[in-house]
Design a protein around this motif. Sequence first.
Motif, PDB file in Angstrom:
ATOM      1  N   LEU A  50       0.858  -1.182   0.000  1.00 27.92           N
ATOM      2  CA  LEU A  50       0.000   0.000   0.000  1.00 27.92           C
ATOM      3  C   LEU A  50       0.896   1.234   0.000  1.00 27.92           C
ATOM      4  CD1 LEU A  50      -3.050  -0.570   2.390  1.00 27.92           C
ATOM      5  CD2 LEU A  50      -3.020  -0.421  -0.092  1.00 27.92           C
ATOM      6  N   ASN A  73      -1.751  -6.758  -7.314  1.00 26.86           N
ATOM      7  CA  ASN A  73      -3.115  -7.133  -6.934  1.00 26.86           C
ATOM      8  C   ASN A  73      -3.193  -8.597  -6.530  1.00 26.86           C
ATOM      9  OD1 ASN A  73      -4.140  -4.527  -7.598  1.00 26.86           O
ATOM     10  ND2 ASN A  73      -3.958  -5.112  -9.742  1.00 26.86           N
ATOM     11  N   ARG A  76      -1.731  -9.031  -3.101  1.00 25.06           N
ATOM     12  CA  ARG A  76      -2.588  -8.504  -2.031  1.00 25.06           C
ATOM     13  C   ARG A  76      -3.726  -9.459  -1.685  1.00 25.06           C
ATOM     14  NH1 ARG A  76      -2.597  -2.909  -4.527  1.00 25.06           N
ATOM     15  NH2 ARG A  76      -0.771  -1.903  -3.628  1.00 25.06           N
ATOM     16  N   THR A  77      -4.155 -10.256  -2.660  1.00 25.38           N
ATOM     17  CA  THR A  77      -5.226 -11.200  -2.344  1.00 25.38           C
ATOM     18  C   THR A  77      -4.753 -12.232  -1.319  1.00 25.38           C
ATOM     19  OG1 THR A  77      -4.611 -12.733  -4.093  1.00 25.38           O
ATOM     20  CG2 THR A  77      -6.182 -11.017  -4.677  1.00 25.38           C
ATOM     21  N   PHE A  89     -17.068  -0.770   3.480  1.00 25.77           N
ATOM     22  CA  PHE A  89     -17.679   0.001   2.403  1.00 25.77           C
ATOM     23  C   PHE A  89     -19.094   0.389   2.835  1.00 25.77           C
ATOM     24  CE2 PHE A  89     -14.888  -3.197   0.099  1.00 25.77           C
ATOM     25  CZ  PHE A  89     -13.784  -2.367   0.152  1.00 25.77           C
ATOM     26  N   HIS A  91     -21.616   1.832   1.587  1.00 22.57           N
ATOM     27  CA  HIS A  91     -22.779   1.759   0.699  1.00 22.57           C
ATOM     28  C   HIS A  91     -23.184   0.329   0.413  1.00 22.57           C
ATOM     29  CE1 HIS A  91     -19.190   1.356  -1.642  1.00 22.57           C
ATOM     30  NE2 HIS A  91     -19.840   1.068  -2.739  1.00 22.57           N
ATOM     31  N   MET A  92     -22.510  -0.615   1.072  1.00 24.52           N
ATOM     32  CA  MET A  92     -22.826  -2.022   0.831  1.00 24.52           C
ATOM     33  C   MET A  92     -23.212  -2.694   2.142  1.00 24.52           C
ATOM     34  SD  MET A  92     -19.685  -3.273  -1.497  1.00 24.52           S
ATOM     35  CE  MET A  92     -19.433  -2.654  -3.136  1.00 24.52           C
ATOM     36  N   LEU A 100     -17.541  -9.069  -2.140  1.00 24.87           N
ATOM     37  CA  LEU A 100     -17.016  -8.280  -3.260  1.00 24.87           C
ATOM     38  C   LEU A 100     -15.675  -8.818  -3.772  1.00 24.87           C
ATOM     39  CD1 LEU A 100     -17.430  -5.611  -4.976  1.00 24.87           C
ATOM     40  CD2 LEU A 100     -15.805  -4.579  -3.390  1.00 24.87           C
ATOM     41  N   VAL A 105     -12.534 -10.396  -7.696  1.00 24.62           N
ATOM     42  CA  VAL A 105     -11.102 -10.648  -7.874  1.00 24.62           C
ATOM     43  C   VAL A 105     -10.827 -12.122  -8.141  1.00 24.62           C
ATOM     44  CG1 VAL A 105      -8.821 -10.451  -6.833  1.00 24.62           C
ATOM     45  CG2 VAL A 105     -10.551  -8.705  -6.374  1.00 24.62           C
ATOM     46  N   MET A 153     -10.949 -13.756   1.294  1.00 28.03           N
ATOM     47  CA  MET A 153     -10.030 -13.961   0.179  1.00 28.03           C
ATOM     48  C   MET A 153      -9.152 -15.188   0.415  1.00 28.03           C
ATOM     49  SD  MET A 153     -10.886 -11.655  -1.906  1.00 28.03           S
ATOM     50  CE  MET A 153      -9.594 -11.717  -3.134  1.00 28.03           C
TER      51      MET A 153
ATOM     52  N   ALA B 123     -10.099  -1.297  -0.442  1.00 29.50           N
ATOM     53  CA  ALA B 123     -10.426  -1.960  -1.711  1.00 29.50           C
ATOM     54  C   ALA B 123      -9.172  -2.577  -2.327  1.00 29.50           C
ATOM     55  CB  ALA B 123     -11.057  -0.961  -2.678  1.00 29.50           C
ATOM     56  N   ARG B 124      -8.091  -1.816  -2.354  1.00 29.07           N
ATOM     57  CA  ARG B 124      -6.857  -2.344  -2.924  1.00 29.07           C
ATOM     58  C   ARG B 124      -6.325  -3.522  -2.105  1.00 29.07           C
ATOM     59  NH1 ARG B 124      -4.435   0.627  -6.816  1.00 29.07           N
ATOM     60  NH2 ARG B 124      -3.811  -1.446  -7.472  1.00 29.07           N
ATOM     61  N   ILE B 126      -7.839  -5.876  -0.666  1.00 27.02           N
ATOM     62  CA  ILE B 126      -8.407  -7.190  -0.976  1.00 27.02           C
ATOM     63  C   ILE B 126      -8.126  -7.588  -2.426  1.00 27.02           C
ATOM     64  CG2 ILE B 126     -10.186  -7.321   0.813  1.00 27.02           C
ATOM     65  CD1 ILE B 126     -12.212  -6.315  -1.162  1.00 27.02           C
ATOM     66  N   GLY B 127      -7.297  -6.817  -3.085  1.00 29.83           N
ATOM     67  CA  GLY B 127      -6.830  -7.235  -4.408  1.00 29.83           C
ATOM     68  C   GLY B 127      -7.566  -6.616  -5.577  1.00 29.83           C
ATOM     69  N   LEU B 128      -8.506  -5.705  -5.318  1.00 32.53           N
ATOM     70  CA  LEU B 128      -9.167  -5.031  -6.436  1.00 32.53           C
ATOM     71  C   LEU B 128      -8.155  -4.128  -7.140  1.00 32.53           C
ATOM     72  CD1 LEU B 128     -12.527  -3.834  -4.785  1.00 32.53           C
ATOM     73  CD2 LEU B 128     -12.241  -5.779  -6.294  1.00 32.53           C
ATOM     74  N   THR B 129      -8.293  -4.011  -8.454  1.00 30.57           N
ATOM     75  CA  THR B 129      -7.427  -3.091  -9.187  1.00 30.57           C
ATOM     76  C   THR B 129      -7.895  -1.664  -8.930  1.00 30.57           C
ATOM     77  OG1 THR B 129      -8.856  -3.087 -11.122  1.00 30.57           O
ATOM     78  CG2 THR B 129      -7.140  -4.785 -11.045  1.00 30.57           C
ATOM     79  N   GLN B 132     -11.223  -1.190 -10.646  1.00 28.02           N
ATOM     80  CA  GLN B 132     -12.320  -1.856  -9.925  1.00 28.02           C
ATOM     81  C   GLN B 132     -12.666  -1.102  -8.646  1.00 28.02           C
ATOM     82  OE1 GLN B 132     -10.468  -5.762  -9.557  1.00 28.02           O
ATOM     83  NE2 GLN B 132     -12.082  -6.669 -10.816  1.00 28.02           N
ATOM     84  N   TYR B 136     -16.433   0.121  -8.055  1.00 24.95           N
ATOM     85  CA  TYR B 136     -17.313  -0.477  -7.058  1.00 24.95           C
ATOM     86  C   TYR B 136     -17.357   0.284  -5.737  1.00 24.95           C
ATOM     87  CZ  TYR B 136     -17.212  -4.413 -10.258  1.00 24.95           C
ATOM     88  OH  TYR B 136     -17.314  -5.188 -11.370  1.00 24.95           O
ATOM     89  N   ILE B 137     -16.277   1.000  -5.436  1.00 23.82           N
ATOM     90  CA  ILE B 137     -16.195   1.612  -4.106  1.00 23.82           C
ATOM     91  C   ILE B 137     -16.265   3.143  -4.160  1.00 23.82           C
ATOM     92  CG2 ILE B 137     -14.802   1.782  -1.992  1.00 23.82           C
ATOM     93  CD1 ILE B 137     -15.935  -1.045  -2.705  1.00 23.82           C
ATOM     94  N   PRO B 140     -19.656   4.885  -6.536  1.00 22.50           N
ATOM     95  CA  PRO B 140     -20.989   4.840  -5.931  1.00 22.50           C
ATOM     96  C   PRO B 140     -21.127   5.784  -4.744  1.00 22.50           C
ATOM     97  CG  PRO B 140     -20.164   2.623  -6.314  1.00 22.50           C
ATOM     98  CD  PRO B 140     -19.025   3.563  -6.589  1.00 22.50           C
TER      99      PRO B 140
END
Lengths: 240, 219
Positions: A50, A73, A76-77, A89, A91-92, A100, A105, A153, B123-124, B126-129, B132, B136-137, B140
């Motif tokens: 990061l 990426n 990071r997973t 998040f 809004h979710m 998500l 991913v 993940m 978001a990053r 968890i591996g989102l580009t 993405q 998604y984040i 919205p």
Amino acid sequence: MIRTSGLQKSFGSNHVLRGIDITINPHEVVVVIGPSGSGKSTFLRCLNLLEKPTAGQVFFRGQCITDPHVNVNEVRTEMGMVFQRFNLFPHMTVIDNITLGPAKVRGVSLEEARETARVLLDKVGILDKENAYPSELSGGQQQRVAIARALAMKPMAMLFDEATSALDPEMIGEVLDVIRTLAEEGMTMVIVTHEMGFANEVGDRVIFMDEGVIVEEGPPEEVLGQPQNPRTQAFLSKVL
Amino acid sequence: MALDFSIIPGILPALLLGARLTVQLALIAVAIGLVIGSFVGIGRVSGNRVIRTITGIYVDFIRGTPLLVQLFLVYFGLPSLIGRPVPPFTAAIAAMGINSGAYVAEIVRAGIQSIDRGQMEAARSIGLTYAQSMRYIIFPQAFRRVIPPLGNEFIAMLKETSLVSVIALEDLLRKGQVVITRTFRPFEIYMAVALIYLVMTLAISRLVAWSEKRLKVVD
Ligand SMILES: Nc1ncnc2c1ncn2[C@@H]1O[C@H](COP(=O)(O)OP(=O)(O)OP(=O)(O)O)[C@@H](O)[C@H]1O
Ligand SMILES: [Mg+2]
């Protein structure tokens, strides 16, 4: 599992990390302590990139991930991260927060992602909140969702940056319980914390950082019990 | 000379016809502005310095010069460059669309930057580009925050369309001027024109307030 070699990070002229060499073995729980501003968060954030290190290397499962050709990426997973301020998040719903990553991913089907999410929600003890929005949860519940989101993940390692510092005292325990369970299950973890009792209990190794270097490291009973370095002693006498 | 509003009903159809063009112009301009502004706004927060600079120059140029000058540039200036006239309607929506794009870009940029940095980091992590994470984040959440300023931009555009009366487009203001040459009642008619603008802008701000409330439900 994770190794750093001569890891350095500067923000402009602020030399925050001044050469960190550490090896974190599979299933090991490493606890990082140190005064505010010593670079603990920065160190953790360099592990999953990061923050981009200014010098030195980070290896993850033998691969040099600071190499520019590496797909960050993907790395990071495999390294879940939990933040001091949860960063759910807003809004979710809870379940969408958790599914998500796997869905977008990993390409897991939504059905399967939801099933896994429910197992994880059950594990962190808030199965009944799957359709709630983060703002409807207490801090402790939010942080447990954040842990579930990272676990979804199926990472090889977990990074915790002061996961309980933003919580009211009565909620710290429920989050520590979850981390303790992960430790018992053999999850490889790097935990930055100010909870010395917890560090002593779950840590296989404690690292004391100050001014961007590792000042002292060793088993918790040694570093926390009989610190050798005067800086460690001074720090511990203040926090204990 | 005494005020005489009894002439208003007779000329109202003409004014409303002008109002229709005014609304059309504003809608098309803001629609173009939304498309340009979304891309430029994202470019303003790009990690790429060249993209940031180019989009920055566009935004600064548009916001730092009067819309009337921009309109003249397109309507009077461009024909000499391309060798043929630009129809007034085309010139109007081009100038206003490009103008609106810069303001929308700033709204989009501010909306994106108002989202806590921790959201992108989570978001990053968890591996989102980057793309993405934006999709998604960030978007919205930013979307809810840009609705009110976009409403204001639409109101501003609606009022600014009155500038097109100088290039002979029969918008609300221009219609009013034409009617005045027949009736010699400037005060009453400009008053009527102003009230029609007011009704339209009030309606829009009500609509924005309503949609804002609807979007607040989850936050
Ligand atoms: N993104 C950034 N830009 C500039 N400086 C930064 C940034 N992140 C951290 N720093 C600086 O790096 C230094 C170390 O910060 P860091 O957050 O790693 O410390 P920490 O040990 O985690 O402290 P704390 O216990 O307060 O969380 C601080 O001086 C901080 O101001
Ligand atoms: Mg920190």
